[in-house]
Design an enzyme around this catalytic site. Sequence first.
Site, PDB file in Angstrom:
ATOM      1  N   ARG A   1       6.721  -7.486  35.311  1.00 16.91           N
ATOM      2  CA  ARG A   1       6.001  -6.314  34.831  1.00 16.91           C
ATOM      3  C   ARG A   1       6.292  -5.120  35.749  1.00 16.91           C
ATOM      4  O   ARG A   1       6.421  -5.281  36.972  1.00 16.91           O
ATOM      5  CB  ARG A   1       4.517  -6.656  34.875  1.00 16.91           C
ATOM      6  CG  ARG A   1       3.574  -5.554  34.453  1.00 16.91           C
ATOM      7  CD  ARG A   1       3.622  -5.319  32.996  1.00 16.91           C
ATOM      8  NE  ARG A   1       2.409  -4.703  32.487  1.00 16.91           N
ATOM      9  CZ  ARG A   1       2.317  -4.211  31.263  1.00 16.91           C
ATOM     10  NH1 ARG A   1       3.344  -4.257  30.446  1.00 16.91           N
ATOM     11  NH2 ARG A   1       1.197  -3.679  30.841  1.00 16.91           N
TER      12      ARG A   1
ATOM     13  N   THR B   1       7.111  -3.610  21.325  1.00 18.91           N
ATOM     14  CA  THR B   1       7.525  -4.545  22.371  1.00 18.91           C
ATOM     15  C   THR B   1       8.493  -5.503  21.693  1.00 18.91           C
ATOM     16  O   THR B   1       8.737  -5.394  20.503  1.00 18.91           O
ATOM     17  CB  THR B   1       6.263  -5.237  22.918  1.00 18.91           C
ATOM     18  OG1 THR B   1       5.443  -4.233  23.470  1.00 18.91           O
ATOM     19  CG2 THR B   1       6.553  -6.292  23.933  1.00 18.91           C
TER      20      THR B   1
ATOM     21  N   THR C   1       8.996  -5.172  27.215  1.00 15.25           N
ATOM     22  CA  THR C   1       8.631  -3.936  26.525  1.00 15.25           C
ATOM     23  C   THR C   1       8.947  -2.682  27.332  1.00 15.25           C
ATOM     24  O   THR C   1       9.102  -2.732  28.554  1.00 15.25           O
ATOM     25  CB  THR C   1       7.114  -3.941  26.210  1.00 15.25           C
ATOM     26  OG1 THR C   1       6.809  -2.871  25.328  1.00 15.25           O
ATOM     27  CG2 THR C   1       6.265  -3.801  27.455  1.00 15.25           C
TER      28      THR C   1
ATOM     29  N   ASN D   1       6.732  -0.394  26.342  1.00 13.49           N
ATOM     30  CA  ASN D   1       5.396  -0.039  25.853  1.00 13.49           C
ATOM     31  C   ASN D   1       5.519   0.639  24.487  1.00 13.49           C
ATOM     32  O   ASN D   1       5.651  -0.036  23.493  1.00 13.49           O
ATOM     33  CB  ASN D   1       4.599   0.800  26.847  1.00 13.49           C
ATOM     34  CG  ASN D   1       3.119   0.831  26.466  1.00 13.49           C
ATOM     35  OD1 ASN D   1       2.652  -0.093  25.793  1.00 13.49           O
ATOM     36  ND2 ASN D   1       2.388   1.855  26.863  1.00 13.49           N
TER      37      ASN D   1
ATOM     38  N   SER E   1      -1.491  -6.228  31.036  1.00 14.31           N
ATOM     39  CA  SER E   1      -0.745  -6.372  29.784  1.00 14.31           C
ATOM     40  C   SER E   1      -1.476  -7.305  28.827  1.00 14.31           C
ATOM     41  O   SER E   1      -2.375  -8.045  29.228  1.00 14.31           O
ATOM     42  CB  SER E   1       0.633  -6.956  30.115  1.00 14.31           C
ATOM     43  OG  SER E   1       1.319  -7.293  28.943  1.00 14.31           O
ATOM     44  N   SER E   2      -1.061  -7.258  27.557  1.00 10.87           N
ATOM     45  CA  SER E   2      -1.547  -8.236  26.578  1.00 10.87           C
ATOM     46  C   SER E   2      -0.434  -9.210  26.170  1.00 10.87           C
ATOM     47  O   SER E   2      -0.644 -10.047  25.285  1.00 10.87           O
ATOM     48  CB  SER E   2      -2.034  -7.522  25.314  1.00 10.87           C
ATOM     49  OG  SER E   2      -3.085  -6.649  25.623  1.00 10.87           O
TER      50      SER E   2
ATOM     51  N   GLY F   1       3.078  -6.123  19.730  1.00  5.89           N
ATOM     52  CA  GLY F   1       1.903  -5.708  18.969  1.00  5.89           C
ATOM     53  C   GLY F   1       0.763  -5.180  19.819  1.00  5.89           C
ATOM     54  O   GLY F   1      -0.365  -5.098  19.349  1.00  5.89           O
ATOM     55  N   GLY F   2       1.042  -4.832  21.090  1.00  2.00           N
ATOM     56  CA  GLY F   2      -0.016  -4.279  21.943  1.00  2.00           C
ATOM     57  C   GLY F   2      -1.199  -5.224  21.993  1.00  2.00           C
ATOM     58  O   GLY F   2      -1.045  -6.426  22.225  1.00  2.00           O
TER      59      GLY F   2
END
Length: 594
Positions: A126, A404, A422, A424, A475-476, A496-497
Amino acid sequence: MKRNVYIIGLLLFLFAFSCKNKPTQTDGTSSDAKDLFVLFEENPNQKTFFSDKKGVIGQNGMVASAHPEASKVGVEIMKMGGNAIDAAVATHFALAVVFPFAGNLGGGGFAVIRDKNGKAYTLDFREKAPLKANRDMYLDAKGDVIQGLSLLGHLASGVPGAVDGMVEIHKKFGKLSWEKVLQPAIDLAENGVVLTEREALGLNNNKQTFKKINGENTPYFMNPDNRDWIKGDWLVQKDLGKTLRSIQQKGRNGFYEGEVANLLVKEMKKGGGIISHEDLKKYHSAWREPISADYKHYKIITMPPSSSGGVALVQLLRSVEQYPLRKWGFNSDSTVQVMIEAERRVYADRAKWLGDMDYVKVPMKELMSRDYLKKRWSDFNFAKATDSKVIDGGAVPGYESNETTHYSVVDKEGNAVSITTTLNGGYGSKVVVSGGGFLMNNEMDDFSIKAGVPNMFGLIGNKANEIQPEKRMLSSMTPTIVEKDGKFFMAIGTPGGSTIITSVYQTILNVIEHGMTMQQAVNALKFHHQWLPDRTVYEPNAFTEKTLNALKSRGYIIDAQKGTLGRMDCIMLRPDGTLEGASDPRADNTSVGY
Ligand code: DON
């Protein structure tokens, strides 16, 4: 004697019953006979699936990714003798070329790897906040959020982690040379790639923004004939090719130091960004202890923070474990209701507790424990929707996008890789590093830039996710591998956030509880709730009138989603030992097997 006749009769009856309900091959793919009493049966009154796309079957290996060219690259690498990790690295770099929307050098992500011996690893690559970042960097003098600053342009970028991440996983597991796994991406950049309709549209839609951010420096995003891009155009990216060659020759140093680093820092200075040479030199991805949690007799291997995805996924699954979802049926009112209520509680926990574990203490074990989840469930009532305000506070606008990308790879030895990565937003911050030919992320928006103020996905956060130099934004992303009876079973993930977590959750339940094949589970229409805003969105047709009415009568606020949910790329091991690649019909996603 009479008793024996009864017993024999009963046994015969049970045998006949079990034959009648044996899983049958319905679409060329089979399901898991041991677990699934019956295969998923479609409700004739409901269009349950986005499409009837079939899974791709492979004997030796499979790559499922967002773009056909990238999946092909991965398979070619395996055919050359590479393993799943070599293929994943090659696929990653290919995506950075053919899928600039989300594939990247200037972004970050998470890798979950299960090797052929069953040992699991996770790598956190990340992005990090630059050294010069501070908590209030996106606020004005009055303490209000400056709209767009964390999303668009140079200041929106975190220090990229993707190149370091690829170097790390290749160093640890790769079989083929680094030079070989980089070559296909270089060829695609230098020789060009044929644009799909979706890519052409994506570039055209962002043309003005590219221009605004980069001045005239947007050669990669304008057709050489000075017209809009169309499907079938060739996109040639010479500068990106040069950057990839530098990475090919010098590994990590080919990106974080030397000429490419100079270009990146120069670009930052030009546009008011703060990423420095020191940031680049100091960036390292982190190997983390995987989350490994049982759900029934499955094991969920997934990502710990700095992604919230793994913790949330386990919480969600364990919250509904007590209920007979299979008996209630796919997207029936009771099934949907308990799933929504789990989502409400879990996203509230996310906002309160989760952040980069290198900076904040995250009570992971506690949050995932069945005792804790039971307590969280104590105010659940079948008669009436729980009010999100009672769970905790806040207010939020809309969310929806898919920028992403996730890819899954499995090789013939049984190594499995699940990576979500991603920039973002679509094309990230829209900053193209001049001379480097790659896009920078706008990941800083994933921090809680002000307590209680929603990010682009409507997610709110607090202290645990506030900005600090060198900290990773929450993050998700939920790259996940599922094991069954100690063996590899599924590799799963999606963009998909905020909806990533719930799409992965539904896809797992679709297979495990509802008896779907991997592709059916991906095709299946989905829904999403994230605590705040207190409403459920669903893909059109996901719910029958009966389900909708039942939920509304219990106080649920439910809206049809304008777009779609998820872009899954998943692989499942079938009972006959073959692999089913399942790529989402909602976009260009393609599985290639061999
Ligand atoms: O890390 C996250 O959760 C987000 N930056 C992911 C962004 C994403 O999935 C974009 N696509 N919808």
